[in-house]
Design a protein around this motif. Structure first.
Motif, PDB file in Angstrom:
ATOM      1  N   CYS A 133       0.856  -1.196   0.000  1.00  0.00           N
ATOM      2  CA  CYS A 133       0.000   0.000   0.000  1.00  0.00           C
ATOM      3  C   CYS A 133       0.887   1.239   0.000  1.00  0.00           C
ATOM      4  CB  CYS A 133      -1.000  -0.013   1.142  1.00  0.00           C
ATOM      5  SG  CYS A 133      -0.340  -0.337   2.754  1.00  0.00           S
ATOM      6  N   ALA A 134       0.255   2.395  -0.013  1.00  0.00           N
ATOM      7  CA  ALA A 134       0.983   3.651  -0.221  1.00  0.00           C
ATOM      8  C   ALA A 134       1.979   3.984   0.888  1.00  0.00           C
ATOM      9  CB  ALA A 134      -0.011   4.796  -0.385  1.00  0.00           C
ATOM     10  N   ALA A 135       1.665   3.641   2.134  1.00  0.00           N
ATOM     11  CA  ALA A 135       2.547   4.009   3.241  1.00  0.00           C
ATOM     12  C   ALA A 135       2.423   2.990   4.369  1.00  0.00           C
ATOM     13  CB  ALA A 135       2.174   5.399   3.755  1.00  0.00           C
ATOM     14  N   VAL A 136       3.422   2.963   5.237  1.00  0.00           N
ATOM     15  CA  VAL A 136       3.381   2.122   6.424  1.00  0.00           C
ATOM     16  C   VAL A 136       2.304   2.675   7.347  1.00  0.00           C
ATOM     17  CG1 VAL A 136       4.680   1.356   8.446  1.00  0.00           C
ATOM     18  CG2 VAL A 136       5.832   1.587   6.244  1.00  0.00           C
ATOM     19  N   HIS A 137       1.438   1.802   7.855  1.00  0.00           N
ATOM     20  CA  HIS A 137       0.429   2.261   8.800  1.00  0.00           C
ATOM     21  C   HIS A 137       0.036   1.150   9.768  1.00  0.00           C
ATOM     22  CE1 HIS A 137      -2.025   0.740   5.404  1.00  0.00           C
ATOM     23  NE2 HIS A 137      -2.852   0.355   6.339  1.00  0.00           N
ATOM     24  N   THR A 138      -0.585   1.567  10.857  1.00  0.00           N
ATOM     25  CA  THR A 138      -0.966   0.670  11.942  1.00  0.00           C
ATOM     26  C   THR A 138      -2.421   0.251  11.812  1.00  0.00           C
ATOM     27  OG1 THR A 138       0.559   1.853  13.386  1.00  0.00           O
ATOM     28  CG2 THR A 138      -1.071   0.450  14.454  1.00  0.00           C
ATOM     29  N   TYR A 139      -2.673  -1.024  12.092  1.00  0.00           N
ATOM     30  CA  TYR A 139      -4.038  -1.528  12.230  1.00  0.00           C
ATOM     31  C   TYR A 139      -4.289  -1.749  13.713  1.00  0.00           C
ATOM     32  CZ  TYR A 139      -4.051  -2.729   7.243  1.00  0.00           C
ATOM     33  OH  TYR A 139      -4.008  -2.679   5.880  1.00  0.00           O
ATOM     34  N   LEU A 140      -5.439  -1.307  14.197  1.00  0.00           N
ATOM     35  CA  LEU A 140      -5.834  -1.523  15.587  1.00  0.00           C
ATOM     36  C   LEU A 140      -7.124  -2.322  15.586  1.00  0.00           C
ATOM     37  CD1 LEU A 140      -5.224   2.126  16.813  1.00  0.00           C
ATOM     38  CD2 LEU A 140      -3.746   0.139  17.215  1.00  0.00           C
ATOM     39  N   PHE A 141      -7.043  -3.566  16.045  1.00  0.00           N
ATOM     40  CA  PHE A 141      -8.210  -4.444  16.096  1.00  0.00           C
ATOM     41  C   PHE A 141      -8.660  -4.582  17.549  1.00  0.00           C
ATOM     42  CE2 PHE A 141      -5.920  -5.778  12.312  1.00  0.00           C
ATOM     43  CZ  PHE A 141      -6.941  -5.863  11.363  1.00  0.00           C
ATOM     44  N   VAL A 142      -9.909  -4.279  17.804  1.00  0.00           N
ATOM     45  CA  VAL A 142     -10.507  -4.473  19.117  1.00  0.00           C
ATOM     46  C   VAL A 142     -11.571  -5.549  18.961  1.00  0.00           C
ATOM     47  CG1 VAL A 142     -11.861  -3.431  20.965  1.00  0.00           C
ATOM     48  CG2 VAL A 142     -10.020  -2.124  19.875  1.00  0.00           C
ATOM     49  N   ASP A 143     -11.390  -6.638  19.674  1.00  0.00           N
ATOM     50  CA  ASP A 143     -12.296  -7.783  19.584  1.00  0.00           C
ATOM     51  C   ASP A 143     -12.484  -8.229  18.132  1.00  0.00           C
ATOM     52  OD1 ASP A 143     -12.608  -7.706  22.355  1.00  0.00           O
ATOM     53  OD2 ASP A 143     -14.295  -6.313  22.223  1.00  0.00           O
ATOM     54  N   GLY A 144     -11.394  -8.175  17.374  1.00  0.00           N
ATOM     55  CA  GLY A 144     -11.417  -8.628  15.988  1.00  0.00           C
ATOM     56  C   GLY A 144     -11.918  -7.610  14.981  1.00  0.00           C
ATOM     57  N   LEU A 145     -12.328  -6.430  15.425  1.00  0.00           N
ATOM     58  CA  LEU A 145     -12.838  -5.404  14.513  1.00  0.00           C
ATOM     59  C   LEU A 145     -11.787  -4.326  14.279  1.00  0.00           C
ATOM     60  CD1 LEU A 145     -16.411  -4.900  16.029  1.00  0.00           C
ATOM     61  CD2 LEU A 145     -15.762  -6.348  14.091  1.00  0.00           C
ATOM     62  N   ASP A 146     -11.591  -3.942  13.013  1.00  0.00           N
ATOM     63  CA  ASP A 146     -10.644  -2.898  12.646  1.00  0.00           C
ATOM     64  C   ASP A 146     -11.244  -1.546  13.045  1.00  0.00           C
ATOM     65  OD1 ASP A 146      -9.114  -0.943  11.335  1.00  0.00           O
ATOM     66  OD2 ASP A 146      -8.790  -2.190   9.572  1.00  0.00           O
ATOM     67  N   VAL A 147     -10.761  -0.979  14.131  1.00  0.00           N
ATOM     68  CA  VAL A 147     -11.323   0.254  14.674  1.00  0.00           C
ATOM     69  C   VAL A 147     -11.207   1.412  13.689  1.00  0.00           C
ATOM     70  CG1 VAL A 147     -11.085   1.984  16.504  1.00  0.00           C
ATOM     71  CG2 VAL A 147     -10.920  -0.440  17.046  1.00  0.00           C
ATOM     72  N   VAL A 148     -10.070   1.539  13.022  1.00  0.00           N
ATOM     73  CA  VAL A 148      -9.867   2.654  12.102  1.00  0.00           C
ATOM     74  C   VAL A 148     -10.816   2.557  10.912  1.00  0.00           C
ATOM     75  CG1 VAL A 148      -8.209   3.785  10.563  1.00  0.00           C
ATOM     76  CG2 VAL A 148      -7.475   3.002  12.827  1.00  0.00           C
ATOM     77  N   ALA A 149     -10.832   1.427  10.235  1.00  0.00           N
ATOM     78  CA  ALA A 149     -11.685   1.267   9.048  1.00  0.00           C
ATOM     79  C   ALA A 149     -13.163   1.380   9.397  1.00  0.00           C
ATOM     80  CB  ALA A 149     -11.405  -0.069   8.365  1.00  0.00           C
ATOM     81  N   ARG A 150     -13.563   0.850  10.554  1.00  0.00           N
ATOM     82  CA  ARG A 150     -14.976   0.919  10.936  1.00  0.00           C
ATOM     83  C   ARG A 150     -15.367   2.313  11.405  1.00  0.00           C
ATOM     84  NH1 ARG A 150     -17.373  -4.153  11.096  1.00  0.00           N
ATOM     85  NH2 ARG A 150     -19.050  -3.519  12.495  1.00  0.00           N
ATOM     86  N   SER A 151     -14.398   3.090  11.894  1.00  0.00           N
ATOM     87  CA  SER A 151     -14.689   4.452  12.347  1.00  0.00           C
ATOM     88  C   SER A 151     -14.846   5.403  11.165  1.00  0.00           C
ATOM     89  CB  SER A 151     -13.583   4.972  13.260  1.00  0.00           C
ATOM     90  OG  SER A 151     -13.533   4.212  14.446  1.00  0.00           O
ATOM     91  N   ASP A 152     -13.940   5.283  10.187  1.00  0.00           N
ATOM     92  CA  ASP A 152     -13.974   6.164   9.019  1.00  0.00           C
ATOM     93  C   ASP A 152     -13.121   5.520   7.932  1.00  0.00           C
ATOM     94  OD1 ASP A 152     -13.651   8.186   7.078  1.00  0.00           O
ATOM     95  OD2 ASP A 152     -13.658   9.770   8.587  1.00  0.00           O
ATOM     96  N   SER A 153     -13.763   5.049   6.875  1.00  0.00           N
ATOM     97  CA  SER A 153     -13.051   4.306   5.825  1.00  0.00           C
ATOM     98  C   SER A 153     -12.054   5.168   5.060  1.00  0.00           C
ATOM     99  CB  SER A 153     -14.051   3.672   4.860  1.00  0.00           C
ATOM    100  OG  SER A 153     -14.797   4.682   4.202  1.00  0.00           O
ATOM    101  N   ARG A 154     -12.099   6.486   5.223  1.00  0.00           N
ATOM    102  CA  ARG A 154     -11.122   7.360   4.564  1.00  0.00           C
ATOM    103  C   ARG A 154      -9.797   7.397   5.305  1.00  0.00           C
ATOM    104  NH1 ARG A 154     -13.172  12.929   5.012  1.00  0.00           N
ATOM    105  NH2 ARG A 154     -13.565  12.132   7.107  1.00  0.00           N
ATOM    106  N   MET A 155      -9.772   6.839   6.509  1.00  0.00           N
ATOM    107  CA  MET A 155      -8.610   6.933   7.387  1.00  0.00           C
ATOM    108  C   MET A 155      -7.670   5.742   7.235  1.00  0.00           C
ATOM    109  SD  MET A 155      -9.009   9.589   9.511  1.00  0.00           S
ATOM    110  CE  MET A 155     -10.347  10.748   9.755  1.00  0.00           C
TER     111      MET A 155
END
Length: 130
Positions: free
Chosen positions: A15-37
């Motif tokens: 992908c375009a840049a190195v980034h962190t994924y944060l999963f809480v109880d198996g859910l991607d918090v960033v993507a579920r909060s705002d897919s533009r992030m």
């Protein structure tokens, strides 16, 4: 109690840049909060004593920034604090598995710190293996 899993995208060519994924109880918090992030660079979030390390005083932590349609000023923040043996993330707003909004999660301190430290060690191992 919730569980935290931290992962990182290695950046190009995946992908375009190195980034962190944060999963809480198996859910991607960033993507579920705002897919533009996209999560911030893991070296920024995971360093020892860094912003994800909880303190008694609540702290607002930037965890992601707008990436689509292009990088922008929008930020995703989480309020992090520790109370006894519990780490609390609040000021969240993402849909849970049942579609209802999740606004706060609690982690066991030992699991939370262990996961942040494990992810940091994995990041350091990746950086030194290049």
């Amino acid at each position: 109690m919730s569980t935290l899993l931290v992962s990182a995208c290695p950046g190009p060519p995946a992908c375009a840049a190195v980034h962190t994924y944060l999963f809480v109880d198996g859910l991607d918090v960033v993507a579920r909060s705002d897919s533009r992030m996209a999560g911030l660079d893991p070296s920024r979030l995971l360093r020892p004593g860094g912003p994800l390390y909880p303190t008694d005083m609540p702290c607002t932590v930037e965890v992601a920034a707008q990436q689509q349609p292009e990088p922008g000023p929008d930020r995703l923040t989480v309020r992090v604090r520790v109370r006894g043996e519990t780490v609390i993330w609040s000021d969240l707003m993402y849909p849970g598995p049942d579609g209802r909004p999740i606004v706060e999660v609690h982690f066991r301190l030992e699991q939370y710190l262990g996961e942040v430290e494990r992810a940091y060690a994995a990041l350091r191992g990746h950086l030194f293996s290049r």
